[in-house]
Design an enzyme around this catalytic site. Structure first.
Site, mmCIF file in Angstrom:
data_model
loop_
_atom_site.group_PDB
_atom_site.id
_atom_site.type_symbol
_atom_site.label_atom_id
_atom_site.label_comp_id
_atom_site.label_asym_id
_atom_site.label_seq_id
_atom_site.Cartn_x
_atom_site.Cartn_y
_atom_site.Cartn_z
ATOM 1 N N GLY A 50 0.829 -1.212 0.000
ATOM 2 C CA GLY A 50 0.000 0.000 0.000
ATOM 3 C C GLY A 50 0.857 1.252 0.000
ATOM 4 O O GLY A 50 1.948 1.271 -0.569
ATOM 5 N N SER A 71 -0.461 -9.876 0.202
ATOM 6 C CA SER A 71 -1.399 -9.523 1.264
ATOM 7 C C SER A 71 -2.714 -10.209 0.869
ATOM 8 O O SER A 71 -2.859 -10.658 -0.274
ATOM 9 C CB SER A 71 -1.565 -8.003 1.400
ATOM 10 O OG SER A 71 -2.189 -7.459 0.272
ATOM 11 N N SER A 131 5.035 -1.306 11.515
ATOM 12 C CA SER A 131 3.619 -1.132 11.228
ATOM 13 C C SER A 131 2.757 -1.170 12.489
ATOM 14 O O SER A 131 2.524 -0.154 13.119
ATOM 15 C CB SER A 131 3.196 -2.201 10.219
ATOM 16 O OG SER A 131 1.849 -2.054 9.861
ATOM 17 N N ARG A 132 2.294 -2.367 12.852
ATOM 18 C CA ARG A 132 1.459 -2.553 14.043
ATOM 19 C C ARG A 132 1.953 -3.783 14.797
ATOM 20 O O ARG A 132 2.190 -4.822 14.165
ATOM 21 C CB ARG A 132 -0.007 -2.758 13.650
ATOM 22 C CG ARG A 132 -0.652 -1.561 12.971
ATOM 23 C CD ARG A 132 -0.980 -0.459 13.972
ATOM 24 N NE ARG A 132 -1.607 0.693 13.342
ATOM 25 C CZ ARG A 132 -0.953 1.722 12.831
ATOM 26 N NH1 ARG A 132 0.378 1.728 12.852
ATOM 27 N NH2 ARG A 132 -1.598 2.736 12.296
ATOM 28 N N GLU A 161 4.026 -0.119 25.156
ATOM 29 C CA GLU A 161 4.955 0.998 24.954
ATOM 30 C C GLU A 161 4.796 2.005 26.082
ATOM 31 O O GLU A 161 3.673 2.325 26.444
ATOM 32 C CB GLU A 161 4.680 1.674 23.597
ATOM 33 C CG GLU A 161 4.994 0.757 22.433
ATOM 34 C CD GLU A 161 4.789 1.413 21.063
ATOM 35 O OE1 GLU A 161 4.402 2.604 21.009
ATOM 36 O OE2 GLU A 161 5.009 0.720 20.069
ATOM 37 N N HIS A 180 9.632 3.363 18.861
ATOM 38 C CA HIS A 180 8.503 3.882 18.064
ATOM 39 C C HIS A 180 8.805 5.282 17.515
ATOM 40 O O HIS A 180 8.063 6.230 17.747
ATOM 41 C CB HIS A 180 7.202 3.901 18.881
ATOM 42 C CG HIS A 180 5.981 3.843 18.001
ATOM 43 N ND1 HIS A 180 4.794 3.286 18.405
ATOM 44 C CD2 HIS A 180 5.772 4.250 16.730
ATOM 45 C CE1 HIS A 180 3.899 3.371 17.420
ATOM 46 N NE2 HIS A 180 4.485 3.956 16.382
ATOM 47 N N ILE A 181 9.924 5.357 16.783
ATOM 48 C CA ILE A 181 10.341 6.661 16.241
ATOM 49 C C ILE A 181 9.906 6.848 14.787
ATOM 50 O O ILE A 181 10.187 7.871 14.171
ATOM 51 C CB ILE A 181 11.873 6.860 16.353
ATOM 52 C CG1 ILE A 181 12.636 5.729 15.641
ATOM 53 C CG2 ILE A 181 12.291 6.960 17.809
ATOM 54 C CD1 ILE A 181 14.150 5.932 15.585
ATOM 55 N N GLY A 182 9.198 5.863 14.238
ATOM 56 C CA GLY A 182 8.782 5.942 12.837
ATOM 57 C C GLY A 182 7.971 7.180 12.512
ATOM 58 O O GLY A 182 7.979 7.662 11.392
#
Length: 199
Positions: A50, A71, A131-132, A161, A180-182
């Site tokens: 995506g 997917s 992602s998740r 987190e 989680h710095i994305g």
């Protein structure tokens, strides 16, 4: 969301080239920990082609990688314009040298990367999740990493987190974990800040 793509690539490159071990060794007075692996001719698997998956694929191609994707609803017609091979789920896991997750979290995708899927992966392969967290069965991943059934993992998202201080991800030497710095960049925070003020 370009920032998440950048973090995914930072993790992929770090895993392939043995960073941060090399960096730590150099800082402590040593030199060259081991042999890194180049990206050319390796296979990059994308779970979900995506908005995030497409730029990740494009960068892989620029590095000379073969890119494959799967997917639940992906078709060859949708991957063809991007020069990406649409494969089966089994093929995605068994052929990938690096597998990057870019799929939304739904009831259908929760736990999609389970023990079964991980057992198909090469023992030298890397799993990257920006992602998740719930898409991956955490216990199955830890087991694969501990047993050497997987080369390593690059993780930027976690079930809890901040990551608990005693979490095994903090100790496993084949895990590169970032807090989680994305999505955490000055640019994104500037947008949030001004939108909050406007609201």
């Amino acid at each position: 969301h370009q920032t998440t793509v950048e973090i995914a690539w930072m993790l992929i490159l770090a895993l392939f080239r043995g960073f941060p071990k090399e960096y730590e060794l150099l800082r402590s007075g040593g030199w060259q920990y081991g042999l890194g692996t180049g990206l050319a001719q390796k296979t990059l698997g994308i779970l979900g082609l995506g908005n995030m998956g497409k730029p990740v694929a494009k960068i892989g191609q620029a590095f000379g990688m073969n890119v494959i994707a799967w997917s639940p609803n992906l078709t060859p017609e949708r991957t063809e314009p991007y020069d990406v091979e649409c494969v089966s789920k089994e093929n995605l896991f068994s052929r990938s040298d690096a597998l990057s997750i870019h799929i939304p979290h739904t009831d259908k995708t929760e736990g999609l990367v389970d023990g079964n899927a991980l057992s198909l992966m090469k023992p030298t392969a890397f799993l990257i999740n920006t992602s998740r967290p719930k898409i991956v069965d955490e216990l199955a991943l830890i087991k694969a990493l501990e047993n050497g059934a997987l080369g390593g993992a690059g993780l930027d998202v976690f079930g809890i987190e901040p990551l608990p201080r005693d979490h095994i991800y903090r100790r496993l030497n084949n895990v590169i974990a970032t807090p989680h710095i994305g999505f955490v960049t000055e640019e994104n925070y500037e947008i949030f800040f001004y939108e909050s003020i406007e609201n």
